[in-house]
Every structure is written in structure tokens, then in C-alpha cells.
Design an enzyme around this catalytic site. Sequence first.
Site, PDB file in Angstrom:
ATOM      1  N   SER A  16      -0.670  -5.910  10.754  1.00 28.22           N
ATOM      2  CA  SER A  16      -1.168  -4.552  10.530  1.00 28.22           C
ATOM      3  C   SER A  16      -0.048  -3.532  10.650  1.00 28.22           C
ATOM      4  O   SER A  16       0.139  -2.674   9.774  1.00 28.22           O
ATOM      5  CB  SER A  16      -2.282  -4.228  11.532  1.00 28.22           C
ATOM      6  OG  SER A  16      -3.406  -5.044  11.345  1.00 28.22           O
ATOM      7  N   HIS A  42      -2.975   3.529  11.958  1.00 27.55           N
ATOM      8  CA  HIS A  42      -3.746   2.310  12.206  1.00 27.55           C
ATOM      9  C   HIS A  42      -5.190   2.650  12.567  1.00 27.55           C
ATOM     10  O   HIS A  42      -6.137   2.008  12.092  1.00 27.55           O
ATOM     11  CB  HIS A  42      -3.088   1.509  13.325  1.00 27.55           C
ATOM     12  CG  HIS A  42      -3.741   0.208  13.619  1.00 27.55           C
ATOM     13  ND1 HIS A  42      -4.519   0.021  14.736  1.00 27.55           N
ATOM     14  CD2 HIS A  42      -3.746  -0.968  12.952  1.00 27.55           C
ATOM     15  CE1 HIS A  42      -4.970  -1.225  14.747  1.00 27.55           C
ATOM     16  NE2 HIS A  42      -4.512  -1.845  13.676  1.00 27.55           N
TER      17      HIS A  42
END
Length: 209
Positions: A16, A42
Amino acid sequence: MPYKYQTNGASIYLQSFATIRAEADLTRFGRDEEQVVVRMIHAAGMVGLEKHCHFSNDFVSKAREALENGAPILCDARMVSEGITRPRLPAKNEVICTLHDSGIRELAKKMSNTRSAAALEFWRPYISGAVVVIGNAPTALFHLLNMLEDSSYPRPAAIIGCPVGFVGAAESKQALWADQPVPCCIVKGRLGGSAIAVAALNALASRLE
């Protein structure tokens, strides 16, 4: 057929953040600012958010110094206070949200303002040197700025100003950025929200990336 998907938490984490760094334009941020912005992206699931993130020159250092010295964390909403990762806090910092304290509803009526704004009136015993996290209510940010117009009012160490919405959010953050009564960070425009504000605080509380 069962779905196939990544099940390793550590791998998900690494992939990620690698994706964010590959896709986002982080060139205008210093190293410490970049760590905060990556976590905000994020939380939002939105590469491009970095274009709207702005930090005063000493925001990260002042906010981290305050946290490491045990500063309380003042939150405008329970969505913010409950999202803070307590084990990351460097000094077992107290996390305070006064939105549901006794008398807030009545005070809001007396002030002709929202409960989110009225709740800040209960911050005075804690606000000196505190880190303020506003991720929900523009009225809270506006009221804080009004309180800080009084030179005798105690100063927080830093403000995370990320209220979200279509009425007052952009304007309250622009007012914070224009005045900068203390070191601050904002997400310009309508974007923001509790998850983004919490991500910024959690990043500040931990130097790990």
C-alpha cells in the site's frame, strides 16, 4: 470458487505504501512531512490528496515535540478521538473529546452555535501546549480561531485542521491557513474528515514508516 486475495497483513501494508509513493507527487514535502502525507493519502484511499495538503514550516517538529513532552490531544469528535492509536502515543498522552460532556447542548443553545463549537469552551484547562485535531466540524475550527483572537487565551502547540463538508469547511481551513496562530496543517477545500485527521496525528505520534 473462493476469492483469492492478499492475506498477509505486513505485505498489504508494504504494498500500500509503496503504491502511494510510486503514484503520488511528494516532491514538495520534506521527509517528515512526507511521512504524514502518505498516511493521510492511505486513510483517504486517494492519490492526489497530496495536492491539497499544506503544512506550516515548523508544524511537524512542533507537533511531535509537544506529543513527546506529554501534551494532551484535543479532538472535535469521537470519530477522531476513537481513531487515535493509543499504543503509538509517545508519552501516554491524554486524548480528550468534550463533545458529549454535560451541559454542552445547553451551552450551544446559549451561544446560538453548534455543539461542536460549544464543546471547545470546555478545552481551556487543557489547551495550553496541546495538539488540536479537528476532523469533522468547520464550526469547531472557526470557533477555535475566534477564541485565539484573544491574545490572553492559551495557545495550543499545533493544529491539525481537516474538517470536511460543503458548508464552511473550505472557508474555515483557509482562515486557519491565513492566520496561522500556531503551527498547523490543513487539507484545502471540501476534502478532509476524521480518518484523514486521525492519520495525520497517528503519523506524528510515531516516527516509524
